[in-house]
Design an enzyme around this catalytic site. Sequence first.
Site, PDB file in Angstrom:
ATOM      1  N   ASN A  68       0.687  -1.201   0.003  1.00 40.42           N
ATOM      2  CA  ASN A  68      -0.077  -0.161   0.076  1.00 40.42           C
ATOM      3  C   ASN A  68       0.857   1.468   0.080  1.00 40.42           C
ATOM      4  O   ASN A  68       0.531   2.373  -0.419  1.00 40.42           O
ATOM      5  CB  ASN A  68      -0.965   0.135   1.129  1.00 40.42           C
ATOM      6  CG  ASN A  68      -2.053  -0.836   1.166  1.00 40.42           C
ATOM      7  OD1 ASN A  68      -2.521  -1.077   0.181  1.00 40.42           O
ATOM      8  ND2 ASN A  68      -2.844  -1.163   2.190  1.00 40.42           N
ATOM      9  N   SER A 280      -5.511  12.412  -2.862  1.00 41.59           N
ATOM     10  CA  SER A 280      -4.988  13.037  -1.450  1.00 41.59           C
ATOM     11  C   SER A 280      -5.537  14.088  -1.006  1.00 41.59           C
ATOM     12  O   SER A 280      -6.024  15.205  -1.856  1.00 41.59           O
ATOM     13  CB  SER A 280      -3.441  13.242  -1.889  1.00 41.59           C
ATOM     14  OG  SER A 280      -2.901  14.089  -0.691  1.00 41.59           O
ATOM     15  N   GLU A 281      -5.722  14.333   0.387  1.00 40.75           N
ATOM     16  CA  GLU A 281      -6.224  15.488   0.966  1.00 40.75           C
ATOM     17  C   GLU A 281      -5.396  16.744   0.831  1.00 40.75           C
ATOM     18  O   GLU A 281      -5.799  17.933   0.921  1.00 40.75           O
ATOM     19  CB  GLU A 281      -6.354  15.224   2.675  1.00 40.75           C
ATOM     20  CG  GLU A 281      -5.045  15.221   3.198  1.00 40.75           C
ATOM     21  CD  GLU A 281      -5.430  14.567   4.760  1.00 40.75           C
ATOM     22  OE1 GLU A 281      -6.261  13.729   4.834  1.00 40.75           O
ATOM     23  OE2 GLU A 281      -4.755  15.191   5.512  1.00 40.75           O
ATOM     24  N   ARG A 305     -11.038  12.114   8.380  1.00 39.31           N
ATOM     25  CA  ARG A 305     -11.690  11.244   7.266  1.00 39.31           C
ATOM     26  C   ARG A 305     -12.777  10.819   7.560  1.00 39.31           C
ATOM     27  O   ARG A 305     -13.608  10.501   6.810  1.00 39.31           O
ATOM     28  CB  ARG A 305     -10.391  10.421   7.093  1.00 39.31           C
ATOM     29  CG  ARG A 305      -9.245  10.805   6.275  1.00 39.31           C
ATOM     30  CD  ARG A 305      -8.186   9.969   6.313  1.00 39.31           C
ATOM     31  NE  ARG A 305      -6.968  10.151   5.725  1.00 39.31           N
ATOM     32  CZ  ARG A 305      -6.243   9.787   4.902  1.00 39.31           C
ATOM     33  NH1 ARG A 305      -6.202   8.573   4.797  1.00 39.31           N
ATOM     34  NH2 ARG A 305      -5.181  10.375   4.305  1.00 39.31           N
ATOM     35  N   HIS A 408      -9.783   2.224   3.263  1.00 44.36           N
ATOM     36  CA  HIS A 408      -8.643   2.717   2.993  1.00 44.36           C
ATOM     37  C   HIS A 408      -7.530   2.158   3.814  1.00 44.36           C
ATOM     38  O   HIS A 408      -6.378   1.968   3.384  1.00 44.36           O
ATOM     39  CB  HIS A 408      -8.562   4.102   2.940  1.00 44.36           C
ATOM     40  CG  HIS A 408      -7.281   4.842   2.653  1.00 44.36           C
ATOM     41  ND1 HIS A 408      -6.610   4.837   1.333  1.00 44.36           N
ATOM     42  CD2 HIS A 408      -6.858   5.897   3.294  1.00 44.36           C
ATOM     43  CE1 HIS A 408      -5.555   5.401   1.367  1.00 44.36           C
ATOM     44  NE2 HIS A 408      -5.638   6.040   2.344  1.00 44.36           N
ATOM     45  N   GLU A 438       1.466  -0.849   9.259  1.00 44.40           N
ATOM     46  CA  GLU A 438      -0.268  -0.900   9.336  1.00 44.40           C
ATOM     47  C   GLU A 438      -0.652  -2.211   9.862  1.00 44.40           C
ATOM     48  O   GLU A 438      -1.852  -2.434  10.367  1.00 44.40           O
ATOM     49  CB  GLU A 438      -0.729  -0.788   7.872  1.00 44.40           C
ATOM     50  CG  GLU A 438      -2.256  -0.604   7.746  1.00 44.40           C
ATOM     51  CD  GLU A 438      -2.919  -0.476   6.319  1.00 44.40           C
ATOM     52  OE1 GLU A 438      -2.161  -0.163   5.532  1.00 44.40           O
ATOM     53  OE2 GLU A 438      -4.002  -0.414   6.240  1.00 44.40           O
ATOM     54  N   GLY A 451      -1.159  11.448   6.475  1.00 38.98           N
ATOM     55  CA  GLY A 451       0.521  12.045   6.739  1.00 38.98           C
ATOM     56  C   GLY A 451       1.008  11.038   7.944  1.00 38.98           C
ATOM     57  O   GLY A 451       2.309  10.891   7.833  1.00 38.98           O
ATOM     58  N   ALA A 453       0.418   7.606   8.336  1.00 37.27           N
ATOM     59  CA  ALA A 453       0.722   6.233   7.962  1.00 37.27           C
ATOM     60  C   ALA A 453       2.276   6.212   7.577  1.00 37.27           C
ATOM     61  O   ALA A 453       2.860   5.300   7.975  1.00 37.27           O
ATOM     62  CB  ALA A 453      -0.221   5.827   6.848  1.00 37.27           C
TER      63      ALA A 453
END
Length: 582
Positions: A68, A280-281, A305, A408, A438, A451, A453
């Site tokens: 990912n 992306s945000e 989110r 996600h 993760e 940001g 992760a």
Amino acid sequence: MKKILYFLTCVCLFITGCQKNKTADNNRYQADVVVIGAGGAGLSSALHAYDNDVSVIVLEKMSYVGGNTTRAEGGMNAAETQFQKAQGIEDKVSAMVEDTLKGGKETNTVELVEYLASNSSDAIDWLTELDIDMSGVAQGAGATYPRMHRPNDGSKVGSVLIPGLMKHLEAKGIPVLHNTKAESILLDNNKNIIGITATKNNETITIYANAVIIASGGFGANEEIFSKYKPELKGFKTTNHPGATGDGIVMAEAVGADIILMDQIQTNPTVEVNTQTVISESVRGKGAILVNQEAKRFTSEMQTRDVLSSEILKQPEKFAYLIFDQRIMDSMKALQDNYKKGIIVKSDTIAELAENLSLDPQTFEKTLNDWNTIVKIQNDTQFNRSTGMDEDLSQAPYYAIKVAPAVHYTMGGIKIDTNASVIDTEGNIIKGLYAAGEVTGGVHGNNRLGGNAIADIIVFGSQAGKQAAEYAKTLTPLPLMLITNDSETTYRKGTLKDGVYEASSKGHLGEITLKVTIGNGNIQTIETITSEDTPALYEGALNTLIPQIIQTNSADVDTVTGATNSSNAIISIITDIIEQAK
Ligand code: ADP
């Protein structure tokens, strides 16, 4: 030479076989540290373990690396960094801790968050030393200050990070076994970790190791698991790569690990509806807005989110349009790539965009005019948006992406401590077992900030690598060994000095210059910098000689018939480089 290799192998097998009281066999894999998964956490941990002087093998179940992480678009949160300071951003580690805890509704493991934030700036420095550009700093949702570090040219962070890390694994000669799926963690009779089992080409293999790092990512591509823990997500699409099936969690649980927060599953609010591409945000951070089918804004686009996902799902059509202008398009390479993919609608005017999206043109025009006024007066009375509104949307052409939430990120997983040690159900560490990324639970609580992760995988991946190496060094060393029935591949720690070397020699028609990378003491790659020889003859010679040189780790190879002069030049260059690297 082959005989010498065979002899060395036998000696190694004999020594390690005696030391660990394991029988030597001809299908033996071993290393001090084995890493499960070649995503960002796995690759960071492998590099740190190697740099702490132990042998490392990485297993990757897919035919490609990156997991990912490769798909990550935004960036890496970090506080008090050199790049923030250069831009006069007065962020604080404590602010990153507070924001992360607030984002995770205080369900995070506080010590993990503190470790994450305090080590984030060093992690940025480490990536910078590896020549991975993280010098851009953007505003992320839920962050008090701009702290999302990303490649300055606007590239997707994952597409820079994974090749950047892999380059260093290759240079160090750390083997990554593709198509090799870890299946279980092996314990001896005293419940000590002694390695793992895996499958490769339908064959079961055993990899003996003193320490195991689980970095196999989350379970966002495993509908069975995510809908078991959160039934309302049944039938949801996913942004995850197909390898995100939660294997590491299952393996860890089988040896007693505590598994936490499994029902905390994040949907990304802005995923392109047809291709599941995450938008992306940082696009919103740069000023994009969301409108519904009524052509109206319906929320603050900078909400976390979870809130934003549920706001979109409250719209009758259960999707929204992300609207932005040419200024934002110009500043983000990821958007330009997405435009090439055909998932962005472009129109010269606001009215034309409304028409292309089947929105009411007057309402849409009013929404954009109202938004531009909000930006001008810096006051969003309707939805209280307060960040990502430095510039308005007024630079034609205009763009739209149809977005909806999809699974996600999975916040839950293996419980760890700040050493990345896996914790069992009684609260004790499982010696020799580490996890990062993760696959773990606790860092993000029940909601991860964008940001965090990448921050997690680099900070805890690095820590897992260091700690696993320290632990492995307390046990009998396991020199790197991969011997398979089929290929007889042997990875040894060579004796040459690691580095990148260049040398030249005269070939048939002119000068040849080669670049040679030595890693793990062995020749890893040979590349041509210049060659004035007849291309067909030269390349024929080089392609024949490269595998032999790499396999023997020497210049002790025969010239290629018909290309004697080119061959001699290549052999002389390699001889020169081996001398330099002694
Ligand atoms: P993180 O962000 O935590 O590093 P990623 O999803 O980027 O997680 O990477 C995890 C990697 O682990 C993926 O490349 C995935 O294919 C790999 N992986 C998952 N399960 C296994 C397994 N059983 N054996 C080997 N590799 C695995």
